[in-house]
Design a protein around this motif. Structure first.
Motif, PDB file in Angstrom:
ATOM      1  N   GLY A  63      42.739  37.988  47.972  1.00  0.00           N
ATOM      2  CA  GLY A  63      43.685  36.881  48.088  1.00  0.00           C
ATOM      3  C   GLY A  63      43.108  35.641  48.733  1.00  0.00           C
ATOM      4  N   ILE A  64      41.787  35.442  48.617  1.00  0.00           N
ATOM      5  CA  ILE A  64      41.142  34.289  49.257  1.00  0.00           C
ATOM      6  C   ILE A  64      40.902  33.169  48.253  1.00  0.00           C
ATOM      7  CG2 ILE A  64      39.060  33.491  50.443  1.00  0.00           C
ATOM      8  CD1 ILE A  64      38.767  36.239  51.643  1.00  0.00           C
ATOM      9  N   ARG A  65      40.355  33.526  47.094  1.00  0.00           N
ATOM     10  CA  ARG A  65      39.940  32.506  46.137  1.00  0.00           C
ATOM     11  C   ARG A  65      41.015  32.287  45.068  1.00  0.00           C
ATOM     12  NH1 ARG A  65      36.188  36.219  46.242  1.00  0.00           N
ATOM     13  NH2 ARG A  65      36.467  36.718  44.036  1.00  0.00           N
ATOM     14  N   LYS A  66      40.995  31.113  44.465  1.00  0.00           N
ATOM     15  CA  LYS A  66      41.978  30.784  43.442  1.00  0.00           C
ATOM     16  C   LYS A  66      41.825  31.672  42.209  1.00  0.00           C
ATOM     17  CE  LYS A  66      39.082  26.962  41.751  1.00  0.00           C
ATOM     18  NZ  LYS A  66      39.010  25.498  41.529  1.00  0.00           N
ATOM     19  N   GLU A  67      40.584  32.180  41.982  1.00  0.00           N
ATOM     20  CA  GLU A  67      40.369  33.018  40.800  1.00  0.00           C
ATOM     21  C   GLU A  67      40.650  34.500  41.050  1.00  0.00           C
ATOM     22  OE1 GLU A  67      36.058  32.245  42.349  1.00  0.00           O
ATOM     23  OE2 GLU A  67      38.010  31.254  42.380  1.00  0.00           O
ATOM     24  N   SER A  68      41.208  34.844  42.214  1.00  0.00           N
ATOM     25  CA  SER A  68      41.466  36.253  42.543  1.00  0.00           C
ATOM     26  C   SER A  68      42.351  36.935  41.510  1.00  0.00           C
ATOM     27  CB  SER A  68      42.106  36.365  43.930  1.00  0.00           C
ATOM     28  OG  SER A  68      41.210  35.971  44.933  1.00  0.00           O
ATOM     29  N   GLU A  69      43.380  36.209  41.027  1.00  0.00           N
ATOM     30  CA  GLU A  69      44.286  36.796  40.036  1.00  0.00           C
ATOM     31  C   GLU A  69      43.554  37.053  38.714  1.00  0.00           C
ATOM     32  OE1 GLU A  69      47.419  37.603  40.895  1.00  0.00           O
ATOM     33  OE2 GLU A  69      46.823  36.910  42.894  1.00  0.00           O
ATOM     34  N   VAL A  70      42.672  36.124  38.338  1.00  0.00           N
ATOM     35  CA  VAL A  70      41.908  36.271  37.095  1.00  0.00           C
ATOM     36  C   VAL A  70      40.975  37.477  37.201  1.00  0.00           C
ATOM     37  CG1 VAL A  70      40.259  35.159  35.532  1.00  0.00           C
ATOM     38  CG2 VAL A  70      42.022  33.794  36.670  1.00  0.00           C
ATOM     39  N   GLU A  71      40.327  37.628  38.367  1.00  0.00           N
ATOM     40  CA  GLU A  71      39.418  38.773  38.583  1.00  0.00           C
ATOM     41  C   GLU A  71      40.186  40.090  38.500  1.00  0.00           C
ATOM     42  OE1 GLU A  71      36.152  36.644  41.535  1.00  0.00           O
ATOM     43  OE2 GLU A  71      37.857  37.725  42.381  1.00  0.00           O
ATOM     44  N   GLU A  72      41.378  40.100  39.083  1.00  0.00           N
ATOM     45  CA  GLU A  72      42.194  41.319  39.050  1.00  0.00           C
ATOM     46  C   GLU A  72      42.525  41.705  37.611  1.00  0.00           C
ATOM     47  OE1 GLU A  72      46.716  42.454  40.237  1.00  0.00           O
ATOM     48  OE2 GLU A  72      45.540  41.464  41.819  1.00  0.00           O
ATOM     49  N   VAL A  93      43.181  38.947  53.637  1.00  0.00           N
ATOM     50  CA  VAL A  93      42.006  39.090  54.497  1.00  0.00           C
ATOM     51  C   VAL A  93      42.029  38.080  55.642  1.00  0.00           C
ATOM     52  CG1 VAL A  93      39.490  38.890  54.592  1.00  0.00           C
ATOM     53  CG2 VAL A  93      40.567  40.107  52.714  1.00  0.00           C
ATOM     54  N   ILE A  94      42.411  36.839  55.346  1.00  0.00           N
ATOM     55  CA  ILE A  94      42.404  35.795  56.372  1.00  0.00           C
ATOM     56  C   ILE A  94      43.364  36.138  57.500  1.00  0.00           C
ATOM     57  CG2 ILE A  94      42.954  33.368  56.827  1.00  0.00           C
ATOM     58  CD1 ILE A  94      41.907  32.731  54.028  1.00  0.00           C
ATOM     59  N   SER A  95      44.549  36.608  57.148  1.00  0.00           N
ATOM     60  CA  SER A  95      45.533  37.000  58.160  1.00  0.00           C
ATOM     61  C   SER A  95      45.029  38.185  58.983  1.00  0.00           C
ATOM     62  CB  SER A  95      46.859  37.358  57.477  1.00  0.00           C
ATOM     63  OG  SER A  95      47.795  37.819  58.415  1.00  0.00           O
ATOM     64  N   TYR A  96      44.418  39.173  58.297  1.00  0.00           N
ATOM     65  CA  TYR A  96      43.884  40.351  58.994  1.00  0.00           C
ATOM     66  C   TYR A  96      42.767  39.943  59.960  1.00  0.00           C
ATOM     67  CZ  TYR A  96      41.915  45.049  59.618  1.00  0.00           C
ATOM     68  OH  TYR A  96      41.449  46.219  60.156  1.00  0.00           O
ATOM     69  N   ALA A  97      41.907  39.028  59.512  1.00  0.00           N
ATOM     70  CA  ALA A  97      40.808  38.561  60.365  1.00  0.00           C
ATOM     71  C   ALA A  97      41.347  37.902  61.621  1.00  0.00           C
ATOM     72  CB  ALA A  97      39.917  37.591  59.588  1.00  0.00           C
ATOM     73  N   LYS A  98      42.382  37.079  61.460  1.00  0.00           N
ATOM     74  CA  LYS A  98      42.969  36.364  62.593  1.00  0.00           C
ATOM     75  C   LYS A  98      43.622  37.345  63.571  1.00  0.00           C
ATOM     76  CE  LYS A  98      44.750  32.539  61.343  1.00  0.00           C
ATOM     77  NZ  LYS A  98      45.679  31.545  60.743  1.00  0.00           N
ATOM     78  N   ASP A  99      44.353  38.331  63.023  1.00  0.00           N
ATOM     79  CA  ASP A  99      45.075  39.289  63.867  1.00  0.00           C
ATOM     80  C   ASP A  99      44.142  40.207  64.644  1.00  0.00           C
ATOM     81  OD1 ASP A  99      47.421  38.235  62.939  1.00  0.00           O
ATOM     82  OD2 ASP A  99      47.783  39.822  61.463  1.00  0.00           O
ATOM     83  N   HIS A 100      42.947  40.473  64.088  1.00  0.00           N
ATOM     84  CA  HIS A 100      42.034  41.427  64.715  1.00  0.00           C
ATOM     85  C   HIS A 100      40.799  40.772  65.329  1.00  0.00           C
ATOM     86  CE1 HIS A 100      44.522  43.967  62.102  1.00  0.00           C
ATOM     87  NE2 HIS A 100      44.213  44.966  62.893  1.00  0.00           N
ATOM     88  N   GLY A 101      40.769  39.447  65.369  1.00  0.00           N
ATOM     89  CA  GLY A 101      39.643  38.753  65.991  1.00  0.00           C
ATOM     90  C   GLY A 101      38.327  38.976  65.277  1.00  0.00           C
ATOM     91  N   VAL A 104      35.936  36.500  58.625  1.00  0.00           N
ATOM     92  CA  VAL A 104      36.505  36.813  57.318  1.00  0.00           C
ATOM     93  C   VAL A 104      35.650  37.859  56.606  1.00  0.00           C
ATOM     94  CG1 VAL A 104      37.072  35.874  55.045  1.00  0.00           C
ATOM     95  CG2 VAL A 104      37.615  34.565  57.099  1.00  0.00           C
ATOM     96  N   GLU A 105      34.314  37.749  56.767  1.00  0.00           N
ATOM     97  CA  GLU A 105      33.411  38.713  56.130  1.00  0.00           C
ATOM     98  C   GLU A 105      33.648  40.131  56.653  1.00  0.00           C
ATOM     99  OE1 GLU A 105      29.226  36.598  55.433  1.00  0.00           O
ATOM    100  OE2 GLU A 105      30.173  35.989  57.301  1.00  0.00           O
ATOM    101  N   MET A 106      33.741  40.267  57.986  1.00  0.00           N
ATOM    102  CA  MET A 106      33.941  41.583  58.592  1.00  0.00           C
ATOM    103  C   MET A 106      35.321  42.143  58.245  1.00  0.00           C
ATOM    104  SD  MET A 106      31.323  42.794  60.008  1.00  0.00           S
ATOM    105  CE  MET A 106      32.127  44.157  60.864  1.00  0.00           C
ATOM    106  N   ALA A 107      36.334  41.276  58.236  1.00  0.00           N
ATOM    107  CA  ALA A 107      37.684  41.719  57.894  1.00  0.00           C
ATOM    108  C   ALA A 107      37.729  42.238  56.460  1.00  0.00           C
ATOM    109  CB  ALA A 107      38.674  40.574  58.076  1.00  0.00           C
TER     110      ALA A 107
END
Length: 469
Positions: A63-72, A93-101, A104-107
């Motif tokens: 859910g990060i890139r605009k083409e995520s739906e196309v890839e799916e 992923v962005i929300s999870y990264a923020k919530d867990h400190g 974005v790559e690690m999340a």
């Protein structure tokens, strides 16, 4: 030999060398839609009759890139065309990264493995196949080098992990994989985020490696690959010696805690000292992950210090306590007694500083411009301060008797001890909280409150952004 034949032969040799597949295996194949994962799926599909494989396609939409739906949709149609079962899951992923400190790559990595392991459990799969290639392997080695990794980091990406994660393409280059797909006329998606220079791996891939090839060694990938093989052999040897040494220095095991002799540890070679500590910490960590050189070195310093007692907080809730003549490793969830050792680190701006005693990283960055009131309240782990109100040098330390500061929004100065009581901070946690200080005192109680003296004003021009990671 044409590429459509050459690559599968190379992959088959890797599979056989590392015993990646057995007859009747059920395999979760992670498919993002990129060239690596598409080639992986096609080759395993080609091999499925030889090993009687049951393949399940797994796709995680970040859910990060605009083409995520196309890839799916692409992955879904690919699985249908091969008449394979597939599972798709969407995450933020962005929300999870923020919530867990996390970055974005690690999340993304955490969520991806969680999804794949859950799929493996649901389908009773014994293997999870990932599309990492030789280029990824080289990039990981350079990434670990920049982080100051020990010899284990120079191993790069392993072909097989935990007997379950397999990487059949690990010795194939990106170019070989692309040529294989082109020779068969197979399409794939191109990930736009691979060009995003905010990600460290992309800067290594698109900037560092090309510069090294042009100015240092045109065959740098081959050199780093040889380095990884040498490092893997030496790391295996150190681990073997460390395992033998652990049995010699182990005093006893109380419940699930492990106790070793500090005197016995001191007599070992420096490399084996670290190896023993790493073995214990990895054994207590989920999946043996999240243990780095900085953690091992902190425990070693505690063990060899003249002080008879001390205490360290390690990743995953592991604690290490030094008692007279012994070092006690206490697994997550068990009660412990002890205090955090006093710590103090000098800070040069800008920087990221890891504080092993508290097991946190503090990021300090400088920028010009305004900060909205909404942004300042967004996350307690973030703090914005007027840089020109700070009297350097800056230091990061834990609390000392008599500490006082003027909490933002309060009237007058307050004892730090009283502030912790008001904030309902547990007594055992107070010594771990990092304090950012200057010549005049505390400027930020990490993750809680800044001092009134350094608050952002209408006249602020230079901003110090501090973050607990």
């Amino acid at each position: 030999m044409v590429d459509s034949v050459k690559l599968p032969i190379k992959v088959r040799k890797t599979i056989e060398k590392y015993s990646m597949l057995q007859k009747n295996d059920r395999i979760i194949v992670a498919v993002s839609g990129g060239c690596d994962s598409v080639a992986l799926l096609r080759i395993l599909y080609e091999f499925s009759s030889d090993w009687n494989l049951f393949l399940i396609v797994g796709h995680l939409n970040h859910g990060i890139r605009k083409e995520s739906e196309v890839e799916e949709d692409f992955v879904r149609n690919l699985a249908r065309s091969l008449e394979l079962p597939y599972e798709v899951e969407r995450v933020n992923v962005i929300s999870y990264a923020k919530d867990h400190g996390l970055s974005v790559e690690m999340a993304g990595r955490e969520l991806r493995y969680r999804f794949l392991l859950a799929l493996a459990s649901r389908y009773g799969a014994s293997k999870i196949a990932l599309g990492h290639n030789q280029n990824d392997h080289v990039e990981t080695i350079l990434l670990n080098l920049t982080r100051g990794s020990g010899i284990e980091g120079l191993r790069g990406i392993q072909p097989v992990r935990d007997g379950m994660i397999i990487r059949p393409l690990i010795f194939c280059t990106k170019m070989e994989i692309q040529r294989y797909l082109e020779s068969l006329g197979i399409s794939y998606m191109i990930d736009s985020s691979n060009r995003d220079m905010r990600y460290t791996r992309n800067r290594i891939r698109n900037v560092l490696i090309p510069v090294m090839k042009q100015n240092i060694n045109p065959r740098i990938e081959e050199a780093l690959y040889r380095l990884s093989r040498i490092a893997a052999s030496q790391d295996d040897f150190i681990r073997s010696c460390s395992l033998e040494a652990l049995e010699k220095v182990r005093v006893k095991t109380e419940e699930s805690a492990i106790i070793i002799s500090t005197e016995g540890l001191a007599k070992l070679h420096e490399a084996i000292q670290g190896g023993v500590i790493r073995l214990i910490l990895e054994n207590m960590s989920p999946g043996g992950k999240g243990i780095y050189w900085i953690h091992v070195n902190s425990v070693k310093k505690l063990a060899l210090a003249e002080k008879c007692s001390g205490f360290l907080n390690m990743p995953h809730g592991i604690t290490v306590e030094k008692r007279r003549g012994s070092l006690v490793f206490i697994p997550p969830g068990q009660e412990f007694k002890g205090e955090c050792l006093p710590y103090e680190y000098s800070v040069d701006l800008p920087c990221e500083i890891f504080i092993p005693e508290a097991n946190v990283k503090m990021s300090l960055r400088i920028f010009k411009g305004k900060v909205s009131a909404e942004e300042m309240k967004r996350d307690k782990r973030l703090a914005y301060m007027d840089l020109d109100s700070i009297d350097p040098p800056l230091k990061v330390r834990n609390r000392r008797p008599g500490d006082v500061f003027h909490p933002l929004g309060m009237e007058g100065r307050k004892k730090l001890k009283d502030f912790f009581i008001d904030e309902k901070i547990d007594k055992l946690q107070r010594n771990f909280i990092p304090l950012l200080t200057d010549m005049k005192g505390i400027v930020w109680v990490g993750g809680l409150r800044i001092d009134e003296r350094v608050r952002i004003r209408d006249t602020t021009q230079n901003v110090l952004k501090a973050e607990i990671i």
